[in-house]
Scaffold this motif. Sequence first.
Motif: not given
Length: 424
Positions: A116-117, A119-120, A149, A157, A366, A369-370, A373, A401, A404
Motif C-alpha cells: 500500500a505504501r 502504491e501511495r 487505485a 492493495s 490517513r 499512512d502518510a 510514506a 506526504q 497529507e
Amino acid sequence: MAQQHLDPTDPMAGAMTGDALAGYLRAQATEFLRALRLHRETGGDGGAPARSKSRAAGNGSGESVDAARALRRSARRISASLHTFRPLLDPDWSETIRPELAWLSGTLAMEHAYAARLERLLLALHRLSGAPVFPAQAGIALTTGASTADAAADGDSASTACAATPAGGAGTQSAAHTDSPSGTASDTSDAAAGGRATGAAPGGTGPASRPAPTAERGNLTVGAAKAGALLERQLTLARTRAHSTALQALGSSRFHAVADTIALLASEVPLTPAAATADLRPLAAAAEERLTDAVAALPLVTAGHPYNAAALIHGLSPDPAPHPQDAPWHQVRLLLRLHRYAREVLHGDDTQVDVRLLATGQALDRHRDASEAAAAAAQAARTPRIAPATAYALGVLHADQRHEVEAARFAFQQSWQPQTVGTP
C-alpha cells in the motif's frame, strides 16, 4: 454470552459481567480459527486441487489476502480485550498470549503495508509530476493507474500493487540501471515523457496551447521516473522479505502454539473468580479516559494550521529516527482502537455506529499512512550516489506526504468534538 440490556434506551444499563467478556473472546477465537482454516485452504499450504480448479484465476490469492486480514482483525481484538480487561483474566495466561498476538498481527500486516505504501507513493509521484512514473509506461493509458487505485480501495492493495509494479519487470530494470549522476538514456526518456505529459502536440508540430512548465516542474518530471524506480526497488524488496517472514511465521512452532491457545480460548476463557460478579463498564470507561487524556495532550492548535514547516525540516534531516511529532498521534490511534473494541465487548452486535469515532479513526489511519510514506521517501532520498533530479523529486514527494499528514491532523481536529466519546 452478553446479557440483555435492561433499558433499551440506555446502552450502558444492566450489569455487564465477565460472561460478556467470555462470550466476546470465544466469538473472536472462533473467527480466528475460521480465518486460519480459510488461509490454509486458499494459500497457506497450496490449497486443495479441487478448490483451485473451481476458482477463477487470481481469486485464490484474493481469498488468501482476505483470510490474512481476518486473522489480523481477530488477533487485534483479542489482544485489545486482554489489555483493557486484564484484571478479570488469569494474569499469567494473559501476559503470555498478548505479546504473541501482537507479534502475529504485526508480522502479517507488514506485507500489505509495504504494498500500500508503494502504491501511495507512485500515485503521488504521478499526480505531482503529471507524467508516467516509469519511462516504459509512457505508452500505457493513464486509466490503468486509476483502475489500480480503485482496486486498492476495494481492499486488495497488496495484490493490485504487485500487479501494477511487478518485481524485476523490464521497465523497472531499465530505470534501475540508469539511476546515476551521469545517466543520459534515462534522462532522455524522462524528458520525452515530460514532453508528452505537459502537452506537446503529437507528430512534432510544436507545443500545445497550454503554457510551458516551469523549470521546477521540468526537474520534477525528469526525476519522477527514476524516483519511482528507486522506491519500487526498495519497497518491493521489503515487501518480498515481509512475505517470506509471514510464511515462515505461519509455519513456525511459535505460531502453532498461539493457534493452540486460541483453540482452547474458543471453548474456555480463563477468567478470575471475581469476574463472575465484576462489572466491565469501569474498565471500559478507563480506556475511554485514557483516550480523552491522550487527545487533550495533542497539539490541536498546531493541527489547525495548514502548514507545519518544522515537520518538513525534521523529515529531510540526516537523522533516520521516527518523526517526533507523529508518536503522540500514533498513540491516540491505538487508544482509539482500544476504546472501539471495548465498546464491542460491552454491546456486542448491538454496538451503535459512532460517526465521530469512525471519522476520527479514518483521519488517524490517513495520518499513519502518510507519515510512513513520507519516511519512505526520505529514506530513499538518503540513497548514496543518486542523480540530483531524483533527489529533488523525492524531496517534493516527502513534502507532499508531510502535507497529507497535516491534512489528516486537521481532519481529526475538525471531527473531534468536546462531547463524550462514548455517546453515539
